[in-house]
Every structure is written in C-alpha cells, then in structure tokens.
Design a protein around this motif. Sequence first.
Motif, PDB file in Angstrom:
ATOM      1  N   LEU A  11       0.841  -1.204   0.000  1.00 36.01           N
ATOM      2  CA  LEU A  11       0.000   0.000   0.000  1.00 36.01           C
ATOM      3  C   LEU A  11       0.880   1.259   0.000  1.00 36.01           C
ATOM      4  O   LEU A  11       0.486   2.316  -0.485  1.00 36.01           O
ATOM      5  CB  LEU A  11      -0.942  -0.019   1.212  1.00 36.01           C
ATOM      6  CG  LEU A  11      -1.806   1.201   1.493  1.00 36.01           C
ATOM      7  CD1 LEU A  11      -2.698   1.549   0.308  1.00 36.01           C
ATOM      8  CD2 LEU A  11      -2.671   0.974   2.722  1.00 36.01           C
ATOM      9  N   LEU A  12       2.085   1.127   0.559  1.00 38.01           N
ATOM     10  CA  LEU A  12       3.034   2.249   0.584  1.00 38.01           C
ATOM     11  C   LEU A  12       4.182   1.969  -0.383  1.00 38.01           C
ATOM     12  O   LEU A  12       4.690   0.849  -0.425  1.00 38.01           O
ATOM     13  CB  LEU A  12       3.625   2.428   1.993  1.00 38.01           C
ATOM     14  CG  LEU A  12       2.652   2.545   3.166  1.00 38.01           C
ATOM     15  CD1 LEU A  12       3.427   2.714   4.477  1.00 38.01           C
ATOM     16  CD2 LEU A  12       1.685   3.705   2.962  1.00 38.01           C
ATOM     17  N   ASP A  13       4.592   2.956  -1.113  1.00 33.98           N
ATOM     18  CA  ASP A  13       5.740   2.810  -2.010  1.00 33.98           C
ATOM     19  C   ASP A  13       6.988   2.404  -1.210  1.00 33.98           C
ATOM     20  O   ASP A  13       7.231   2.950  -0.132  1.00 33.98           O
ATOM     21  CB  ASP A  13       5.989   4.144  -2.733  1.00 33.98           C
ATOM     22  CG  ASP A  13       7.158   4.062  -3.688  1.00 33.98           C
ATOM     23  OD1 ASP A  13       6.943   3.654  -4.844  1.00 33.98           O
ATOM     24  OD2 ASP A  13       8.305   4.378  -3.265  1.00 33.98           O
ATOM     25  N   HIS A  14       7.760   1.457  -1.741  1.00 31.15           N
ATOM     26  CA  HIS A  14       8.945   0.943  -1.035  1.00 31.15           C
ATOM     27  C   HIS A  14       9.910   2.075  -0.649  1.00 31.15           C
ATOM     28  O   HIS A  14      10.478   2.061   0.443  1.00 31.15           O
ATOM     29  CB  HIS A  14       9.667  -0.076  -1.921  1.00 31.15           C
ATOM     30  CG  HIS A  14      10.931  -0.632  -1.310  1.00 31.15           C
ATOM     31  ND1 HIS A  14      10.929  -1.737  -0.487  1.00 31.15           N
ATOM     32  CD2 HIS A  14      12.225  -0.229  -1.397  1.00 31.15           C
ATOM     33  CE1 HIS A  14      12.175  -1.992  -0.089  1.00 31.15           C
ATOM     34  NE2 HIS A  14      12.985  -1.092  -0.637  1.00 31.15           N
ATOM     35  N   ASP A  15      10.109   3.037  -1.554  1.00 33.53           N
ATOM     36  CA  ASP A  15      11.128   4.068  -1.316  1.00 33.53           C
ATOM     37  C   ASP A  15      10.569   5.341  -0.686  1.00 33.53           C
ATOM     38  O   ASP A  15      11.177   5.893   0.223  1.00 33.53           O
ATOM     39  CB  ASP A  15      11.829   4.415  -2.637  1.00 33.53           C
ATOM     40  CG  ASP A  15      12.548   3.211  -3.210  1.00 33.53           C
ATOM     41  OD1 ASP A  15      13.439   2.684  -2.530  1.00 33.53           O
ATOM     42  OD2 ASP A  15      12.189   2.773  -4.326  1.00 33.53           O
ATOM     43  N   TYR A  17       7.312   5.766   0.585  1.00 35.60           N
ATOM     44  CA  TYR A  17       6.222   5.507   1.539  1.00 35.60           C
ATOM     45  C   TYR A  17       4.938   6.259   1.157  1.00 35.60           C
ATOM     46  O   TYR A  17       4.047   6.424   1.985  1.00 35.60           O
ATOM     47  CB  TYR A  17       6.645   5.837   2.989  1.00 35.60           C
ATOM     48  CG  TYR A  17       7.848   5.031   3.449  1.00 35.60           C
ATOM     49  CD1 TYR A  17       7.709   3.703   3.843  1.00 35.60           C
ATOM     50  CD2 TYR A  17       9.127   5.579   3.468  1.00 35.60           C
ATOM     51  CE1 TYR A  17       8.814   2.953   4.246  1.00 35.60           C
ATOM     52  CE2 TYR A  17      10.234   4.834   3.864  1.00 35.60           C
ATOM     53  CZ  TYR A  17      10.061   3.520   4.256  1.00 35.60           C
ATOM     54  OH  TYR A  17      11.150   2.779   4.658  1.00 35.60           O
ATOM     55  N   SER A  18       4.831   6.691  -0.100  1.00 36.27           N
ATOM     56  CA  SER A  18       3.610   7.372  -0.551  1.00 36.27           C
ATOM     57  C   SER A  18       2.494   6.363  -0.809  1.00 36.27           C
ATOM     58  O   SER A  18       2.746   5.242  -1.256  1.00 36.27           O
ATOM     59  CB  SER A  18       3.899   8.136  -1.854  1.00 36.27           C
ATOM     60  OG  SER A  18       2.687   8.397  -2.539  1.00 36.27           O
ATOM     61  N   PHE A  19       1.240   6.775  -0.513  1.00 37.13           N
ATOM     62  CA  PHE A  19       0.094   5.917  -0.818  1.00 37.13           C
ATOM     63  C   PHE A  19      -0.892   6.646  -1.730  1.00 37.13           C
ATOM     64  O   PHE A  19      -2.026   6.205  -1.911  1.00 37.13           O
ATOM     65  CB  PHE A  19      -0.601   5.454   0.478  1.00 37.13           C
ATOM     66  CG  PHE A  19      -1.026   6.600   1.370  1.00 37.13           C
ATOM     67  CD1 PHE A  19      -2.252   7.216   1.195  1.00 37.13           C
ATOM     68  CD2 PHE A  19      -0.176   7.068   2.362  1.00 37.13           C
ATOM     69  CE1 PHE A  19      -2.639   8.281   2.010  1.00 37.13           C
ATOM     70  CE2 PHE A  19      -0.552   8.135   3.182  1.00 37.13           C
ATOM     71  CZ  PHE A  19      -1.788   8.743   2.999  1.00 37.13           C
ATOM     72  N   ALA A  20      -0.446   7.769  -2.299  1.00 36.05           N
ATOM     73  CA  ALA A  20      -1.342   8.635  -3.077  1.00 36.05           C
ATOM     74  C   ALA A  20      -2.200   7.892  -4.113  1.00 36.05           C
ATOM     75  O   ALA A  20      -3.417   8.118  -4.158  1.00 36.05           O
ATOM     76  CB  ALA A  20      -0.534   9.755  -3.730  1.00 36.05           C
TER      77      ALA A  20
END
Length: 266
Positions: A11-15, A17-20
């Motif tokens: 749900l969060l980008d690996h690098d 941490y965005s969930f946009a």
Amino acid sequence: LIVMTDLDGTLLDHDTYSFAPAVPVMERLRATGIPLILNTSKTAAELASLRTTLQNTDPYVVENGSAIYLPAEQKGQTAHKTGDQVHILGARRSEILSFIQKIRVEEKFQFTGFADMEVSEVIAYTGLSESDSELAMTREFSEPLIWQDSAHQLRKFEALIANHGLRLLKGGRFVHVIGACDKGKCLHWLRERFTDSYGAQPAFVALGDSQNDVAMLNAADIAVIVRSSHHEPPDLEKQSSVIITEETGPQGWANALTQILDETLI
Ligand code: 2M8
Ligand code: MG
Ligand code: MG
C-alpha cells in the motif's frame, strides 16, 4: 468482502512511503463498508500515526503477525473508550533480544539489529523521517536485523532460534526475528471473529509483496502479489487464486483492487 493488506512495498511505495495512488480505492472501501485491515511489520506506535493519516479505523495487525488490535469501537464501546483490545500471538521483544544477543556471542554471528542502532542508522537504512524512525524503533514483539554474515550462518541462526520457539521472516529491507506467529494466523483469527459478527464467512482479499506476506496470501480467498522493483514476487504454492500486478506499490495495489471490486460488487 474484507481487504487485508501489507504496508511497505504494497500500500506504501517501497522508497517514498507514498500511498497517493491508493486514496480513491480506500475511499471506495470506506463508502461500501468493506474493512481494510492493515497487516504489517510495523509497530503499534507506527500504526497509531499511520492509521490517522490513512483515516483507517479497522482492526490491525502489527510486527509480522505478533499482535492483533481491535479498536474499541469494534467492541461496541464507543461511549466509553477503554482503548484498543490486543490479542498477542508473538513473543516479547525482550525475550527475543536476550536470546539472539546470547547466541551472537556464542556463535560469532555478524548482524546489526534495531536494538544496536542509533536513530540516524534507522533513518539511513529505511529512509523514514526521524520521528517515524523513532516509532519504528518502539518495538514490542520483534527485532529487524541487517544480516552481515554468510547464508550458511543465517541457516544456523534460523535453526537455533527455531529451537527456542522463534522464527525468521524476510521483509523488504530486513530479516525479522519474531515468535511462533505470522500474518496468516492473524487472517484466520480475524476471519473467525468476522464470521461470528457477520453470521457468514466473509471472503478475504489479501495484498502483499514479500516473503513475510506468503502465509497471509495463502490464507486468503484471493491473493494479490504487488510487484516490487527491488525483488522477485514470492512463490505461492498453496494458493490457486493469485493476481500479480503489473505496476509496483500503491499503483499496483489500486489497480488490482479496482478490478476485484468491479467484478465483485453489484
Ligand atoms: C521494517 O519493515 C519492512 C517491512 O517489509 C522491512 O523489513 O523492510 C520495520 O522496521 C518497520 O517497522 C519499518 O516501518 C520499515 C520501514 O521500511 O522497515
Ligand atoms: Mg512489504
Ligand atoms: Mg511488511
């Protein structure tokens, strides 16, 4: 339908941490009353902050299946908030630390755990902010390690901790030492609980990206492997219903769930 999801790399980008990219789908889940259960390596301290940001009020699972939290509202106690109810499946971190520090000396294992790190090192390894790194270091049931020894030594370490009722799971960046638990056992536990309150067994969609998600993905009715740009998708030998996303991270998460919701909801 119930959605259970990993956070980092899913749900969060690996690098970043965005969930946009996942926001519209999270709104859709809320509007349709489908629970979104976070099931993560992260700590309860990290989730207290993140669940506010994500506007999430559903049950959640922390430290790789070590503890299940049922928010007070779930027990019908909205009037008198007594705090979240917690069901512990894992081991205490103090016990984990004393055992792995003992065998490190005895077997000369080379590793660095969160307990050995300054905040600045956690920031460097994870890319989290200083305050989020402090929340990640507030651990109760697990110890993430950077393994700095051979693969042979890792197998020896794994066997020794297994004799002590502990296990090893691989996340996106760290290997995690935890008790005799995993994310899948928590899915089963919550499925029973929801079956009691719904009067029928709900179908679970689970989404994850790493080896530590395999037990959860195998336990689900529909498994979604969110593609990673950092590692190969894990193998799901016990699962016949698997989607592997094209896109990585929250975009893959959103695309897969949109497809599942379009097909499932009338
Ligand atoms: C750690 O967990 C991730 C999960 O895949 C990892 O192993 O890479 C944990 O320390 C968690 O608490 C923290 O938020 C995360 C940050 O990337 O790293
Ligand atoms: Mg992950
Ligand atoms: Mg995780």
